[in-house]
Design a protein around this motif. Structure first.
Motif, PDB file in Angstrom:
ATOM      1  N   ILE A   1       7.927 -10.696   1.111  1.00  9.23           N
ATOM      2  CA  ILE A   1       8.074 -11.840   0.202  1.00  9.23           C
ATOM      3  C   ILE A   1       8.945 -12.921   0.826  1.00  9.23           C
ATOM      4  CG2 ILE A   1       9.102 -12.547  -1.998  1.00  9.23           C
ATOM      5  CD1 ILE A   1       8.214  -9.745  -3.083  1.00  9.23           C
ATOM      6  N   ASP A   2      10.076 -12.518   1.401  1.00 11.21           N
ATOM      7  CA  ASP A   2      10.992 -13.478   2.016  1.00 11.21           C
ATOM      8  C   ASP A   2      10.361 -14.126   3.251  1.00 11.21           C
ATOM      9  OD1 ASP A   2      12.794 -12.735   0.070  1.00 11.21           O
ATOM     10  OD2 ASP A   2      13.893 -11.339   1.362  1.00 11.21           O
ATOM     11  N   ARG A   3       9.700 -13.316   4.051  1.00 15.25           N
ATOM     12  CA  ARG A   3       9.141 -13.795   5.313  1.00 15.25           C
ATOM     13  C   ARG A   3       7.999 -14.781   5.098  1.00 15.25           C
ATOM     14  NH1 ARG A   3       8.854  -8.999   7.311  1.00 15.25           N
ATOM     15  NH2 ARG A   3       6.684  -8.570   6.740  1.00 15.25           N
ATOM     16  N   ASN A   4       7.259 -14.598   4.010  1.00 16.70           N
ATOM     17  CA  ASN A   4       6.094 -15.444   3.755  1.00 16.70           C
ATOM     18  C   ASN A   4       6.339 -16.468   2.642  1.00 16.70           C
ATOM     19  OD1 ASN A   4       3.677 -14.249   5.440  1.00 16.70           O
ATOM     20  ND2 ASN A   4       4.811 -12.484   4.643  1.00 16.70           N
ATOM     21  N   TYR A   5       7.598 -16.577   2.184  1.00 13.84           N
ATOM     22  CA  TYR A   5       7.996 -17.606   1.209  1.00 13.84           C
ATOM     23  C   TYR A   5       7.107 -17.560  -0.037  1.00 13.84           C
ATOM     24  CZ  TYR A   5      10.329 -19.331   5.398  1.00 13.84           C
ATOM     25  OH  TYR A   5      11.094 -19.425   6.540  1.00 13.84           O
ATOM     26  N   LEU A   6       6.881 -16.364  -0.581  1.00 16.64           N
ATOM     27  CA  LEU A   6       6.066 -16.247  -1.786  1.00 16.64           C
ATOM     28  C   LEU A   6       6.793 -16.858  -2.977  1.00 16.64           C
ATOM     29  CD1 LEU A   6       4.452 -12.685  -1.679  1.00 16.64           C
ATOM     30  CD2 LEU A   6       3.692 -14.802  -0.605  1.00 16.64           C
ATOM     31  N   SER A   7       6.012 -17.474  -3.836  1.00 14.28           N
ATOM     32  CA  SER A   7       6.581 -18.036  -5.057  1.00 14.28           C
ATOM     33  C   SER A   7       7.045 -16.901  -5.968  1.00 14.28           C
ATOM     34  CB  SER A   7       5.535 -18.884  -5.786  1.00 14.28           C
ATOM     35  OG  SER A   7       4.495 -18.057  -6.289  1.00 14.28           O
ATOM     36  N   GLU A   8       7.786 -17.259  -6.990  1.00 13.87           N
ATOM     37  CA  GLU A   8       8.279 -16.245  -7.927  1.00 13.87           C
ATOM     38  C   GLU A   8       7.120 -15.503  -8.595  1.00 13.87           C
ATOM     39  OE1 GLU A   8      11.042 -16.031 -11.981  1.00 13.87           O
ATOM     40  OE2 GLU A   8      11.239 -17.731 -10.609  1.00 13.87           O
TER      41      GLU A   8
ATOM     42  N   LEU B   1       0.825  -1.204   0.000  1.00 19.51           N
ATOM     43  CA  LEU B   1       0.000   0.000   0.000  1.00 19.51           C
ATOM     44  C   LEU B   1       0.860   1.255   0.000  1.00 19.51           C
ATOM     45  CD1 LEU B   1      -2.902   1.185   0.263  1.00 19.51           C
ATOM     46  CD2 LEU B   1      -2.581   1.096   2.733  1.00 19.51           C
ATOM     47  N   ASN B   2       1.973   1.222   0.738  1.00 16.25           N
ATOM     48  CA  ASN B   2       2.843   2.395   0.840  1.00 16.25           C
ATOM     49  C   ASN B   2       3.925   2.444  -0.230  1.00 16.25           C
ATOM     50  OD1 ASN B   2       1.405   3.185   3.126  1.00 16.25           O
ATOM     51  ND2 ASN B   2       2.799   2.121   4.532  1.00 16.25           N
ATOM     52  N   GLY B   3       3.975   1.414  -1.080  1.00 12.85           N
ATOM     53  CA  GLY B   3       5.014   1.401  -2.111  1.00 12.85           C
ATOM     54  C   GLY B   3       6.414   1.234  -1.552  1.00 12.85           C
ATOM     55  N   ASP B   4       6.518   0.553  -0.420  1.00 10.37           N
ATOM     56  CA  ASP B   4       7.796   0.353   0.267  1.00 10.37           C
ATOM     57  C   ASP B   4       8.491  -0.875  -0.339  1.00 10.37           C
ATOM     58  OD1 ASP B   4       9.875  -0.166   1.993  1.00 10.37           O
ATOM     59  OD2 ASP B   4       8.634  -0.357   3.791  1.00 10.37           O
ATOM     60  N   GLN B   5       9.455  -0.642  -1.235  1.00  9.51           N
ATOM     61  CA  GLN B   5      10.109  -1.738  -1.946  1.00  9.51           C
ATOM     62  C   GLN B   5      10.850  -2.675  -0.998  1.00  9.51           C
ATOM     63  OE1 GLN B   5      10.000  -2.495  -5.279  1.00  9.51           O
ATOM     64  NE2 GLN B   5       8.471  -0.861  -5.517  1.00  9.51           N
ATOM     65  N   ALA B   6      11.568  -2.109  -0.049  1.00  9.93           N
ATOM     66  CA  ALA B   6      12.310  -2.943   0.907  1.00  9.93           C
ATOM     67  C   ALA B   6      11.335  -3.728   1.775  1.00  9.93           C
ATOM     68  CB  ALA B   6      13.216  -2.071   1.766  1.00  9.93           C
ATOM     69  N   GLY B   7      10.260  -3.076   2.189  1.00  8.86           N
ATOM     70  CA  GLY B   7       9.254  -3.756   3.002  1.00  8.86           C
ATOM     71  C   GLY B   7       8.584  -4.882   2.243  1.00  8.86           C
ATOM     72  N   MET B   8       8.317  -4.665   0.942  1.00 11.29           N
ATOM     73  CA  MET B   8       7.699  -5.719   0.139  1.00 11.29           C
ATOM     74  C   MET B   8       8.628  -6.916  -0.008  1.00 11.29           C
ATOM     75  SD  MET B   8       5.494  -3.913  -2.921  1.00 11.29           S
ATOM     76  CE  MET B   8       6.548  -2.528  -3.283  1.00 11.29           C
ATOM     77  N   GLN B   9       9.927  -6.647  -0.211  1.00 20.62           N
ATOM     78  CA  GLN B   9      10.863  -7.750  -0.358  1.00 20.62           C
ATOM     79  C   GLN B   9      10.972  -8.541   0.939  1.00 20.62           C
ATOM     80  OE1 GLN B   9      12.360  -8.639  -3.396  1.00 20.62           O
ATOM     81  NE2 GLN B   9      12.627 -10.483  -2.123  1.00 20.62           N
ATOM     82  N   ALA B  10      10.950  -7.823   2.067  1.00 19.89           N
ATOM     83  CA  ALA B  10      10.984  -8.512   3.357  1.00 19.89           C
ATOM     84  C   ALA B  10       9.727  -9.361   3.548  1.00 19.89           C
ATOM     85  CB  ALA B  10      11.113  -7.492   4.486  1.00 19.89           C
TER      86      ALA B  10
END
Length: 820
Positions: A337-344, A326-335
Motif C-alpha cells: 500500500i505504501d509503495r504503490n501510494y494506494l488511496s484510503e 494472497l498469503n494474508g501477509d499483513q505487513a507485506g500488504m501495508q508495505a
C-alpha cells in the motif's frame, strides 16, 4: 505397491470381463463392391467402434450379447444404421451409397491432417464438444488434450480465458474457422470472450501441435486450432440448452434448423446468452451471441453463408492478486500500500477482501465492452472426380472499448494543459477514460485440389487478407474538466496489415505402405503502425516480412492398425503490435522469429485402443519471450532471445476396458530452455525516471509459463443405457513467472479433479433429453494458473512484485438440454 493396485483393479473388473461376449465383423463397400478403407463403424451410445482396413474389413471384439445399433459412415457416402441381435459371433456387411450432396468436409480439407499425415494432431468430435460444453469458454473444452494449460481471469472459465499449447501462449496458436483466420491481426491473440458459446455451433476441432500443416493466418509456433462449424442436418430440429451453476452462472441456448427443405437448401440458427458473477470479486460477465447459416448443397457444388456475432461486457479482473494479499501477509500488504501510494479506499479494499477473490478495481463501470460481427461466404465445387476447388470471402467488423477510473491523473499525460482553479494551477484530476479499438478485417482464401490417381494428390492454396485498425482514447468525465474539447481523443493510432500467402502440397503413397508429403509456403506481411500510442509516444513503424515455410514428412504403415511418422518443418513469424508500442527504452526494435520443428511419432488403433506417442524438438532463433514484466497498462513485455528450444514427449490413449468402462489419458513431458537470457531491471532516479537498465545474464533458464509435466486422466463409467459418469484428473507442474528460474517467482504445481455426470433419455415429443452435471475441482484444490512479476531498483534496493490469478475451488454447473 503398483502391482497391488493393478491386481486389485483386475479383481474388480473381472466380473465385467467375464460376461457373455461375442465378436462382430464384416466388410464395408460401395455399390460396386469396392471395399472402403477407413470407414467408421460405431455402436450407438457406446464407447466402441472400429475403422475398416485396406480390404474394407472391420472387427469388434468383446461385445456383450444382446441388441446393438450399428452406424457406419465414410466421407462422401451416406451413413447407414442397422439394429442387430448378438448371441454368438456374427458377420454383418454394409454397403454405402455415394452422398447426394457435396460434403462440408471439403471446406477444411486443405488445412487438415489425416490419419496418415506426418503431423502431430488431435481430433475433437461434436459428441466430445457437447459432453463438455457447459458454457465455459472454448479453451476449457480443450483443456483435456495433450500439453494444454488453460486459465481464467475470473477464475471459473467464463469471461477472459487463455490457453497455452506446449507452453506457447495464444498469440502463437493459429486459429481458423472454416479455414478463415480468427486471430487478431495485431496482437495475434485469440479472444474467445468475443464469441461466447461458439462451441454450440462447432462440429469438430482439429488441434495440430507444433508447426502443423500450412494454413491461413499468423504462423503457428505452438499449435493450430482448426474449427469447422456444424453442417446442416437432414431433418428439421430444435434444441434448448440451459445451464445454471456456481457464481450465478447461467447459459441459455436455442438452436434450430430446417434440414434439407428441397433443392438442396437448408438454414440453421443459434441464439445464446451467458452470464456469470465470476469467482473473483466483481468479475462479472454478460455475454450474448448468435450464429446464422444458409446453405445450398448439390452433388457438385456447396455454397454456405455464415453470419455470426458476439457482444461481451466483462468487468475487469486482469490485475491479478498481489502475493502479500494472497498469503494474508499483513505487513507485506501495508508495505505494498505504501509503495504503490494506494488511496484510503483502495487500501481498505485490499485489507478487507478475501485473499483469493481480491480485485483491485472498484469503480462501478470498470468494464470491457466489445462487439464483433463475422461474415463468411464459403464455396466448393467438385469439378471432376479428380479436381475440386474451395474458397471463401470473409469480413469481420470489431468495435469496442474498456472504461477505467483513474485517480490523480496528470493532465500532461493526456495532452492537456493544467486547469486554473481559484488562481492555482491544478496539475492532476480524477477522471474516467475509455480506450477504443475499431477494426476491419477482410479477405479471401482458396484451395485447388487435384488427385490424378489414388496414391497421388496435389493442393495449391493460399489467402490474401487486409486489416485496418484504429486505436484511440477518450475522456468521458473529469473532476476538473477545464476546456477539454468535445470528442477529444488524447491519443490516436492506426494499424494497417496486409497478409499474403500461397502454399503447395503434394502427397504420394508408395506400395500402399509409405506416404510422403512436401508442403511449401511463402508468406509476405506488410505491417504499418502510425499516430500516437496511449503514452502519447509517436509511432512510425513500417515493416515488411517475407517468410518461406517448408515442411516435409513421411508416414510408414506398419500394418492395418499402426503407423510411424516423422516430419521436419520451418516457420517464421512477425512481432505483434505490443512488441513495438511497448518497446522498452534502451532495447532494439524487435526482430521476426524463426523456428525449426522436428516431430516423430507412433500411432495405433484397433477396436478397443486408440493410442499415440510422439517426440518433438522446437528450435527457435530470436524467439520473443515474455520477460514477466508489465507496464502500468498491464501490457506484458517481450524481448528477442538469440537461441531457445522446447524438447518433449507426448502420450495419448483412449482404451475401452469393457462395455461399461473406458479410460482416456494423456501426458506431456518437456524441457523448455533459453540458451542465454539477459534480464533487464530498471533503476529509477529520485524523479522516478528510468536512469538505466541493470542487466543480469542467466545460463539455460526455463522459459516462463512452460511446465515440464502436464498429465490428464479420465475414467468413464456407463452402468446403464444413456447414463455416463466420468472422473477427470489433471496435473500441471510448477511454472516460472519470468525467465530467471527463481523459485520466489513461480506458479506452484497443481492437481485438479472434476466429476461429470450425464443421462440421456427420451419421452413422447422430445427426441432426446440430457441432464448433465459438472463438478469442477471437487477436492477444492487451491491453485493459481497464471500470473506475472516485475522488479525495479530504487535507491539501491530491488523490489519484486508478484501477482497471481487464482482459480475457483469446488464449483458446479448443471445443465438440461432438450432436442426436438
Amino acid at each position: 505397491m503398483k502391482r497391488s493396485i493393478f491386481a486389485a483393479l483386475a479383481v474388480l473388473l473381472s466380473p465385467l470381463l467375464s460376461m457373455a461376449q461375442s465378436v462382430l465383423s464384416g466388410t464395408v463397400s460401395d455399390p460396386s463392391g469396392k471395399p472402403l478403407a477407413g470407414a467408421t463403424v460405431l455402436l450407438r451410445n457406446q464407447a466402441r467402434g472400429a475403422n475398416t482396413d485396406n480390404n474394407g474389413q472391420y472387427r469388434i471384439t468383446g461385445l456383450n450379447n444382446g441388441r446393438h445399433v450399428i452406424t457406419v459412415s465414410f466421407v462422401g457416402y451416406q451413413s447407414v444404421e442397422k439394429t442387430i441381435s448378438l448371441d454368438a459371433d456374427k458377420t454383418v456387411d454394409f454397403q454405402l451409397s455415394a452422398n447426394t450432396f457435396l460434403a462440408d468436409e471439403v471446406i477444411v480439407k486443405a488445412t487438415r491432417a489425416g490419419e496418415r499425415s506426418a503431423t502431430t494432431y488431435k481430433n475433437i468430435s461434436r459428441e466430445e464438444i457437447e459432453a463438455n460444453n457447459f458454457g465455459q469458454d472454448l479453451p476449457f473444452i480443450l483443456s483435456n488434450t495433450p500439453g494444454v494449460v488453460v486459465t481464467s481471469d475470473a477464475g471459473a472459465g467464463v469471461g477472459y480465458t487463455g490457453i497455452r499449447i506446449r507452453g506457447s501462449d495464444a498469440s502463437r496458436v493459429n486459429v481458423t474457422i472454416n479455414g478463415i483466420p480468427y486471430n487478431d491481426s495485431e496482437s495475434q491473440g485469440t479472444f474467445w470472450v468475443n464469441m461466447p458459446d461458439f462451441a454450440s455451433s462447432v462440429d469438430n476441432i482439429q488441434i495440430q501441435r507444433g508447426i502443423g500443416t500450412s494454413t491461413n493466418g499468423a504462423g503457428a509456433f505452438g499449435g493450430s486450432l482448426n474449427l469447422q462449424t456444424a453442417p446442416p442436418q437432414t431433418a428439421p430440429y430444435a434444441e434448448l440448452n440451459n445451464t445454471y451453476g456456481s457464481f450465478n452462472t447461467l447459459k441459455n441456448t436455442v438452436r434450430v434448423g430446417t434440414g434439407h427443405i428441397g433443392g438442396g437448401f437448408s438454414f440453421d440458427g443459434r441464439l445464446s446468452r451467458i452470464k456469470s458473477d465470476g469467482f473473483i470479486d466483481r468479475a462479472a460477465s454478460d455475454l450474448k451471441s448468435y450464429f446464422l447459416s444458409g446453405a445450398y448443397q448439390g452433388n457438385k457444388d456447396l455454397l454456405r453463408v455464415n453470419v455470426f456475432a458476439g457482444n461481451e461486457k466483462t468487468y475487469q479482473a486482469w490485475n491479478g492478486i498481489p502475493e502479500s494479499r494472497l498469503n494474508g501477509d499483513q505487513a507485506g500488504m501495508q508495505a505494498y500500500i505504501d509503495r504503490n501510494y494506494l488511496s484510503e479506499a483502495d487500501a481498505a479494499n485490499m485489507l478487507s477482501s478475501g485473499s483469493r477473490t481480491y480485485n483491485s478495481f472498484t469503480y462501478k463501470d470498470q468494464n470491457d465492452n466489445y462487439w464483433q460481427n463475422h461474415y463468411q461466404a464459403l464455396y466448393a465445387r467438385q469439378i471432376s472426380d479428380k479436381f475440386s476447388f474451395n474458397g471463401a470471402l470473409h469480413y469481420t467488423d470489431g468495435r469496442g472499448y474498456f472504461e477505467e477510473f483513474k485517480s490523480g491523473a496528470k493532465f500532461s499525460k493526456y495532452g492537456l494543459p493544467n486547469v486554473p482553479v481559484n488562481g492555482t494551477d491544478i496539475k492532476s484530476t480524477d477522471l474516467v477514460r475509455r480506450r477504443w479499438l475499431d477494426n476491419d478485417f477482410y479477405g479471401l482464401t482458396y484451395a485447388f485440389n487435384y488427385q490424378p490417381q489414388a496414391n497421388l494428390s496435389f493442393t495449391l492454396g493460399g489467402a490474401y487478407n487486409q486489416y485496418r485498425g484504429k486505436h484511440f482514447g477518450e475522456i468521458t468525465w473529469a473532476q476538473f474538466a477545464g476546456s477539454i474539447p468535445e470528442n477529444y481523443h488524447y491519443y490516436d493510432g492506426k494499424g494497417s496489415k496486409d497478409d499474403f500467402n500461397i502454399f503447395g502440397k503434394i502427397n504420394y503413397t508408395l506400395a500402399e505402405k509409405l506416404s510422403l508429403f512436401a508442403d511449401l509456403q511463402y508468406r509476405n506481411v506488410g505491417y504499418q503502425i502510425s499516430g500516437t500510442d496511449k503514452n502519447l509516444k509517436s509511432l512510425n513503424f513500417d515493416n515488411n516480412y517475407n517468410f518461406f515455410n517448408p515442411k516435409v514428412g513421411a508416414t510408414l504403415l506398419l500394418d492395418a492398425q499402426s503407423n510411424v511418422y516423422a516430419s521436419y518443418s520451418v516457420a517464421g513469424k512477425e512481432p505483434n503490435r505490443d512488441d513495438f508500442t511497448n518497446l522498452k527504452t534502451g532495447l532494439p526494435v524487435p526482430r521476426p522469429e524463426k523456428m525449426q520443428d522436428i516431430e516423430a511419432g507412433y500411432r495405433f488403433k484397433n477396436n478397443n485402443i486408440n493410442a499415440g506417442a510422439n517426440i518433438y524438438g522446437m528450435f527457435y532463433k530470436d524467439q520473443l519471450i515474455f520477460t514477466g514484466e508489465i507496464n502500468e497498462f498491464s501490457d506484458a513485455y517481450r524481448q528477442n532471445v538469440d537461441k531457445s528450444y522446447r524438447l518433449g514427449l507426448e502420450l495419448d490413449a483412449s482404451v475401452v476396458l469393457s462395455r461399461q468402462f473406458a479410460l482416456n489419458a494423456n501426458a506431456a513431458f518437456s524441457r523448455n530452455k533459453i540458451r542465454n537470457y539477459v534480464d533487464y531491471v530498471p533503476e529509477y532516479d529520485d524523479n522516478f525516471d528510468i536512469a538505466r537498465l541493470v542487466a543480469t545474464t542467466y545460463k539455460s533458464p526455463d522459459i516462463a509459463f512452460s511446465p515440464n509435466t502436464v498429465l490428464f486422466g479420465e475414467l468413464v463409467y456407463k452402468p446403464l443405457k444413456g447414463l455416463a459418469a466420468a472422473w477427470q484428473a489433471k496435473f500441471v507442474s510448477a511454472q516460472y513467472l519470468d525467465n530467471t528460474q527463481n523459485n520466489s517467482r513461480r506458479l506452484d504445481a497443481y492437481f485438479v479433479n472434476n466429476i461429470r455426470l450425464g443421462y440421456d433419455f427420451s419421452i413422447a415429443g422430445i427426441r432426446n433429453i440430457n441432464l448433465a452435471l459438472l463438478v469442477n475441482n471437487i477436492l477444492n484444490e487451491k491453485y493459481e494458473s497464471n500470473g506475472y512479476t516485475y522488479s525495479s531498483i530504487y535507491q539501491g534496493a530491488t523490489t519484486t512484485e508478484n501477482f497471481y490469478f487464482t482459480q475457483a475451488g469446488t464449483n458446479f454447473l448443471l445443465s438440461l438440454n432438450l432436442k426436438f
